[in-house]
Design a protein around this motif. Structure first.
Motif, PDB file in Angstrom:
ATOM      1  N   HIS A 135       0.863  -1.188   0.000  1.00  0.00           N
ATOM      2  CA  HIS A 135       0.000   0.000   0.000  1.00  0.00           C
ATOM      3  C   HIS A 135       0.893   1.230   0.000  1.00  0.00           C
ATOM      4  O   HIS A 135       1.849   1.295   0.765  1.00  0.00           O
ATOM      5  CB  HIS A 135      -0.908   0.031   1.240  1.00  0.00           C
ATOM      6  CG  HIS A 135      -1.949  -1.033   1.219  1.00  0.00           C
ATOM      7  ND1 HIS A 135      -1.739  -2.284   1.728  1.00  0.00           N
ATOM      8  CD2 HIS A 135      -3.206  -1.025   0.728  1.00  0.00           C
ATOM      9  CE1 HIS A 135      -2.816  -3.016   1.569  1.00  0.00           C
ATOM     10  NE2 HIS A 135      -3.728  -2.284   0.961  1.00  0.00           N
ATOM     11  N   ALA A 136       0.580   2.178  -0.862  1.00  0.00           N
ATOM     12  CA  ALA A 136       1.354   3.428  -0.909  1.00  0.00           C
ATOM     13  C   ALA A 136       0.583   4.448  -1.719  1.00  0.00           C
ATOM     14  O   ALA A 136      -0.216   4.097  -2.592  1.00  0.00           O
ATOM     15  CB  ALA A 136       2.723   3.186  -1.536  1.00  0.00           C
ATOM     16  N   ASP A 137       0.809   5.686  -1.441  1.00  0.00           N
ATOM     17  CA  ASP A 137       0.220   6.792  -2.192  1.00  0.00           C
ATOM     18  C   ASP A 137      -1.307   6.679  -2.241  1.00  0.00           C
ATOM     19  O   ASP A 137      -1.937   7.006  -3.245  1.00  0.00           O
ATOM     20  CB  ASP A 137       0.828   6.858  -3.596  1.00  0.00           C
ATOM     21  CG  ASP A 137       0.744   8.245  -4.209  1.00  0.00           C
ATOM     22  OD1 ASP A 137       1.025   9.226  -3.488  1.00  0.00           O
ATOM     23  OD2 ASP A 137       0.366   8.342  -5.394  1.00  0.00           O
ATOM     24  N   GLY A 138      -1.906   6.141  -1.158  1.00  0.00           N
ATOM     25  CA  GLY A 138      -3.351   6.030  -1.060  1.00  0.00           C
ATOM     26  C   GLY A 138      -3.983   4.918  -1.865  1.00  0.00           C
ATOM     27  O   GLY A 138      -5.195   4.923  -2.082  1.00  0.00           O
ATOM     28  N   ASN A 150      -1.415   0.643  -8.024  1.00  0.00           N
ATOM     29  CA  ASN A 150      -0.156   1.349  -8.271  1.00  0.00           C
ATOM     30  C   ASN A 150       0.641   0.711  -9.400  1.00  0.00           C
ATOM     31  O   ASN A 150       1.326   1.418 -10.153  1.00  0.00           O
ATOM     32  CB  ASN A 150       0.666   1.439  -6.988  1.00  0.00           C
ATOM     33  CG  ASN A 150       0.093   2.472  -6.036  1.00  0.00           C
ATOM     34  OD1 ASN A 150      -0.548   3.430  -6.451  1.00  0.00           O
ATOM     35  ND2 ASN A 150       0.321   2.279  -4.752  1.00  0.00           N
ATOM     36  N   LYS A 195      -0.911   2.018 -12.608  1.00  0.00           N
ATOM     37  CA  LYS A 195      -0.558   3.424 -12.807  1.00  0.00           C
ATOM     38  C   LYS A 195       0.914   3.553 -13.213  1.00  0.00           C
ATOM     39  O   LYS A 195       1.244   4.307 -14.145  1.00  0.00           O
ATOM     40  CB  LYS A 195      -0.823   4.231 -11.538  1.00  0.00           C
ATOM     41  CG  LYS A 195      -0.524   5.707 -11.712  1.00  0.00           C
ATOM     42  CD  LYS A 195      -0.922   6.517 -10.501  1.00  0.00           C
ATOM     43  CE  LYS A 195      -0.600   7.992 -10.702  1.00  0.00           C
ATOM     44  NZ  LYS A 195      -0.984   8.803  -9.538  1.00  0.00           N
ATOM     45  N   PRO A 248       8.557  11.117  -8.748  1.00  0.00           N
ATOM     46  CA  PRO A 248       7.990  11.222  -7.401  1.00  0.00           C
ATOM     47  C   PRO A 248       6.988  10.104  -7.096  1.00  0.00           C
ATOM     48  O   PRO A 248       6.997   9.533  -5.999  1.00  0.00           O
ATOM     49  CB  PRO A 248       7.316  12.597  -7.390  1.00  0.00           C
ATOM     50  CG  PRO A 248       8.079  13.380  -8.407  1.00  0.00           C
ATOM     51  CD  PRO A 248       8.428  12.381  -9.478  1.00  0.00           C
ATOM     52  N   PHE A 249       6.119   9.779  -8.067  1.00  0.00           N
ATOM     53  CA  PHE A 249       5.175   8.680  -7.851  1.00  0.00           C
ATOM     54  C   PHE A 249       5.925   7.364  -7.658  1.00  0.00           C
ATOM     55  O   PHE A 249       5.623   6.604  -6.735  1.00  0.00           O
ATOM     56  CB  PHE A 249       4.187   8.554  -9.020  1.00  0.00           C
ATOM     57  CG  PHE A 249       3.337   7.319  -8.926  1.00  0.00           C
ATOM     58  CD1 PHE A 249       2.285   7.260  -8.032  1.00  0.00           C
ATOM     59  CD2 PHE A 249       3.614   6.205  -9.711  1.00  0.00           C
ATOM     60  CE1 PHE A 249       1.510   6.110  -7.919  1.00  0.00           C
ATOM     61  CE2 PHE A 249       2.854   5.061  -9.610  1.00  0.00           C
ATOM     62  CZ  PHE A 249       1.799   5.008  -8.715  1.00  0.00           C
ATOM     63  N   LYS A 262       8.973   6.802  -6.653  1.00  0.00           N
ATOM     64  CA  LYS A 262       9.667   6.771  -5.362  1.00  0.00           C
ATOM     65  C   LYS A 262       8.705   6.510  -4.213  1.00  0.00           C
ATOM     66  O   LYS A 262       9.050   5.855  -3.237  1.00  0.00           O
ATOM     67  CB  LYS A 262      10.458   8.057  -5.144  1.00  0.00           C
ATOM     68  CG  LYS A 262      11.696   8.124  -6.001  1.00  0.00           C
ATOM     69  CD  LYS A 262      12.507   9.372  -5.730  1.00  0.00           C
ATOM     70  CE  LYS A 262      13.748   9.371  -6.621  1.00  0.00           C
ATOM     71  NZ  LYS A 262      14.620  10.500  -6.350  1.00  0.00           N
ATOM     72  N   ALA A 263       7.482   7.010  -4.330  1.00  0.00           N
ATOM     73  CA  ALA A 263       6.493   6.835  -3.264  1.00  0.00           C
ATOM     74  C   ALA A 263       5.986   5.398  -3.179  1.00  0.00           C
ATOM     75  O   ALA A 263       5.679   4.917  -2.085  1.00  0.00           O
ATOM     76  CB  ALA A 263       5.314   7.782  -3.485  1.00  0.00           C
ATOM     77  N   VAL A 264       5.902   4.698  -4.308  1.00  0.00           N
ATOM     78  CA  VAL A 264       5.286   3.363  -4.306  1.00  0.00           C
ATOM     79  C   VAL A 264       6.278   2.210  -4.369  1.00  0.00           C
ATOM     80  O   VAL A 264       5.921   1.067  -4.117  1.00  0.00           O
ATOM     81  CB  VAL A 264       4.251   3.220  -5.451  1.00  0.00           C
ATOM     82  CG1 VAL A 264       3.155   4.273  -5.317  1.00  0.00           C
ATOM     83  CG2 VAL A 264       4.902   3.270  -6.816  1.00  0.00           C
TER      84      VAL A 264
END
Length: 101
Positions: free
Chosen positions: A13-16, A22, A25, A84-85, A87-89
């Protein structure tokens, strides 16, 4: 020619969102960069096939003309915009570049 391979494992789970969302995406974002610079000869993005023994969730495979094309791709604004996406996921990332003769 240079072969550029990047493999990622994503967080559950990451970035909501969950991993499956993810992954889709991330795949879509990567595919949007397929033709950002001249000299990209092949550009493939794939997610792991369920039921197969895989070690990574997502892979990018590129075949490019030379190191200058790779540098142009890595510094292109469209590519930089997805970082950025990613790196977040991303939980883990592996990369390999090598010359193809």
């Amino acid at each position: 020619m240079i072969r550029h391979i990047v493999m990622w494992n994503l967080k559950d789970h990451a970035d909501g969102a969950d991993k499956a969302s993810n992954l889709e995406k991330a795949k879509s974002l990567l595919l949007s960069c397929a033709q950002v610079v001249p000299g990209i000869r092949a550009f493939e993005v794939a997610t792991a096939t369920p039921g197969m023994d895989c070690t990574n969730d997502l892979v990018l495979h590129m075949l490019i003309d030379d190191a200058q094309v790779l540098a142009a791709y890595q510094n292109h604004p469209d590519h930089l915009a997805i970082k950025p996406f990613m790196k977040a996921v991303v939980q883990e990332r592996r990369c390999m570049d090598f010359i193809v003769e």
